[in-house]
Design an enzyme around this catalytic site. Sequence first.
Site, short mmCIF file in Angstrom:
data_model
loop_
_atom_site.label_atom_id
_atom_site.label_comp_id
_atom_site.label_asym_id
_atom_site.label_seq_id
_atom_site.Cartn_x
_atom_site.Cartn_y
_atom_site.Cartn_z
N GLY A 168 -9.81 45.61 -58.59
CA GLY A 168 -10.79 46.68 -58.61
C GLY A 168 -10.26 47.88 -57.85
N GLN B 254 -10.33 55.63 -53.22
CA GLN B 254 -9.04 55.03 -52.84
C GLN B 254 -7.84 55.80 -53.39
OE1 GLN B 254 -10.47 50.95 -54.17
NE2 GLN B 254 -9.17 50.44 -52.43
N CYS C 263 -8.47 44.28 -49.58
CA CYS C 263 -8.72 45.62 -50.08
C CYS C 263 -7.38 46.33 -50.24
CB CYS C 263 -9.60 46.38 -49.09
SG CYS C 263 -9.95 48.07 -49.58
N LEU C 264 -7.16 46.98 -51.38
CA LEU C 264 -5.89 47.68 -51.61
C LEU C 264 -5.66 48.79 -50.59
CD1 LEU C 264 -5.87 48.06 -55.51
CD2 LEU C 264 -4.56 46.43 -54.13
N HIS D 223 -17.97 45.36 -53.92
CA HIS D 223 -16.90 45.92 -53.07
C HIS D 223 -16.61 47.37 -53.46
CE1 HIS D 223 -12.83 45.36 -50.97
NE2 HIS D 223 -12.67 46.49 -51.62
N GLU D 224 -16.52 47.62 -54.78
CA GLU D 224 -16.17 48.98 -55.24
C GLU D 224 -17.33 49.96 -55.07
OE1 GLU D 224 -13.14 49.24 -55.45
OE2 GLU D 224 -12.61 47.16 -55.82
N HIS E 143 -17.23 51.14 -51.62
CA HIS E 143 -16.23 52.22 -51.44
C HIS E 143 -16.84 53.58 -51.76
CE1 HIS E 143 -12.36 50.57 -50.35
NE2 HIS E 143 -12.38 49.68 -51.30
ZN ZN Z 1 -11.29 47.97 -51.35
#
Ligand code: ZN
Length: 165
Positions: free
Chosen positions: A45, A50, A88-89, A130-131, A134
Amino acid sequence: MALEMRTFGDPVLKTRAAPVEDFDESLERLAEEMLATMREQEGVGLAANQVGRLKRILVAALEDEEYVLVNPVIEEVAQTEEIAPEGCLSIPGIQVEVERPTAITVSGQNTSGEPVRIEAEGLLARIFQHEVDHLDGVLILDRTDRASRKAAMREWRERLLAQQG
Ligand code: ZN
């Protein structure tokens, strides 16, 4: 083309993204670039924050399915919650336990502005939550307990120092 990832410490990750109002070519391009970035990063995701864009758009992938959701809103959540490790990226190498509802209904639009409604459970429900977090400027470190947050921060600082050394 993949976009540059923003990582923990970048204020864009703590900022609420603005609703998308123009469903134009640039939105379509952003969605394509976000999908490309997610694939390159081997993530499940990605939210626009991000990649440094404060627009309410997310992409997700699970098994062979890819999702693009504009202006997502979590409409319903299950009563049951589950704690699971999440990464998380934007905080590479760090995982913390996060408690979330096990199923959700999320609504929003596609890149053409048409309404979309998805019922998700398990990992897919977790990814969407999660997204959406963000897009509200919320990170997994804000969702975990104090001890886990402290441990994760320590690990993150050590990683940064190791990279510099
Ligand atoms: Zn994340």
